[in-house]
Design an enzyme around this catalytic site. Sequence first.
Site, mmCIF file in Angstrom:
data_model
loop_
_atom_site.group_PDB
_atom_site.id
_atom_site.type_symbol
_atom_site.label_atom_id
_atom_site.label_comp_id
_atom_site.label_asym_id
_atom_site.label_seq_id
_atom_site.Cartn_x
_atom_site.Cartn_y
_atom_site.Cartn_z
ATOM 1 N N LYS A 1 74.182 -147.357 106.873
ATOM 2 C CA LYS A 1 75.214 -148.415 107.155
ATOM 3 C C LYS A 1 74.626 -149.555 107.278
ATOM 4 C CE LYS A 1 76.945 -146.918 111.252
ATOM 5 N NZ LYS A 1 77.388 -145.785 112.554
ATOM 6 N N PHE B 1 75.971 -141.224 102.221
ATOM 7 C CA PHE B 1 75.478 -140.402 103.329
ATOM 8 C C PHE B 1 76.565 -139.400 104.007
ATOM 9 C CE2 PHE B 1 76.914 -142.538 107.242
ATOM 10 C CZ PHE B 1 77.176 -143.535 106.789
ATOM 11 N N ASN C 1 70.990 -146.927 114.013
ATOM 12 C CA ASN C 1 69.827 -146.354 113.489
ATOM 13 C C ASN C 1 70.212 -146.013 112.133
ATOM 14 O OD1 ASN C 1 67.977 -146.351 115.772
ATOM 15 N ND2 ASN C 1 69.473 -145.289 116.813
ATOM 16 N N HIS D 1 86.265 -147.433 104.790
ATOM 17 C CA HIS D 1 86.799 -147.743 106.303
ATOM 18 C C HIS D 1 85.678 -148.594 107.013
ATOM 19 C CE1 HIS D 1 83.556 -144.633 105.820
ATOM 20 N NE2 HIS D 1 83.414 -144.463 107.266
ATOM 21 N N ARG D 2 84.435 -148.574 106.889
ATOM 22 C CA ARG D 2 83.552 -149.476 107.317
ATOM 23 C C ARG D 2 83.697 -150.787 106.834
ATOM 24 N NH1 ARG D 2 79.774 -146.618 106.597
ATOM 25 N NH2 ARG D 2 79.935 -145.485 108.590
ATOM 26 N N TYR E 1 79.347 -137.203 105.207
ATOM 27 C CA TYR E 1 80.359 -136.660 104.393
ATOM 28 C C TYR E 1 80.790 -136.967 103.283
ATOM 29 C CZ TYR E 1 80.714 -134.604 109.329
ATOM 30 O OH TYR E 1 80.608 -133.808 110.519
ATOM 31 N N ASP F 1 81.310 -147.364 115.376
ATOM 32 C CA ASP F 1 81.140 -145.889 115.508
ATOM 33 C C ASP F 1 82.268 -145.406 114.581
ATOM 34 O OD1 ASP F 1 80.102 -143.608 116.801
ATOM 35 O OD2 ASP F 1 81.779 -143.246 117.913
ATOM 36 N N LYS G 1 82.303 -148.002 96.817
ATOM 37 C CA LYS G 1 82.474 -147.305 98.072
ATOM 38 C C LYS G 1 82.706 -148.661 98.998
ATOM 39 C CE LYS G 1 80.654 -144.903 102.195
ATOM 40 N NZ LYS G 1 79.634 -144.333 102.953
#
Length: 195
Positions: free
Chosen positions: A14, A150, A10, A178-179, A152, A70, A173
Amino acid sequence: MDKKLVFATNNLHKLEEVRNIIGNSFEILSLSDINCNDDIPETADTFEGNALIKARHIYNKYGMNSFADDSGLEVDALDGAPGVHSARYATEGHDHEANINKLLGALNGKENRDAQFRTVAALIIDGKEYIFDGIIKGSITKERAGKNGFGYDPVFMPKGYDKTFAQMTDKEKNSISHRAIAMNKLNEFLKNLPE
Ligand code: ITT
């Protein structure tokens, strides 16, 4: 195979980040693209567990190949908190400002500000489940800096850089996050699937 994948999130930031990484090889459908308004409960106590819950929800209910991630922030001096609770660290809602305030308060006076962002992505293709992960190490700044991204991002400075994620362009970024690490692994896997 069908070149469509539902991304069970949602979080529009992301979605955008991930479309930039995988969008060339697959059509990435959002939950609203498939008219899914379900609030999928993230009740597991691990990133992997929660990623699987989200991806399985879509696969089981809609019969469509899907993936979910997640992610969260793990802070050394806080024994890995907020971790899987990153979205709801300060309140039940996804209040990013309150979360950052709580984090800065918890680290007030602490020497060690080391932290890492971690993503675990779960992919389901034709009923088979696959897991991919990504970590980026860094530290928590004393004050917010930057307006992009978005969560942190305004207080996370990756190791080897002198700016926060929120001071980077999306492209910057996306080249180190990480993503991005987890999604690049997922993308490589998808590219190697038999036609
Ligand atoms: P979905 O579950 O709908 O995908 P979400 O925002 O709840 O969206 P996660 O559970 O994966 O996403 O992430 C939990 C929180 O971790 C998120 O709300 C942010 O506070 C933080 N987070 C994750 N990735 C981040 C990133 O790249 N930059 C900053 N904060 C991030």
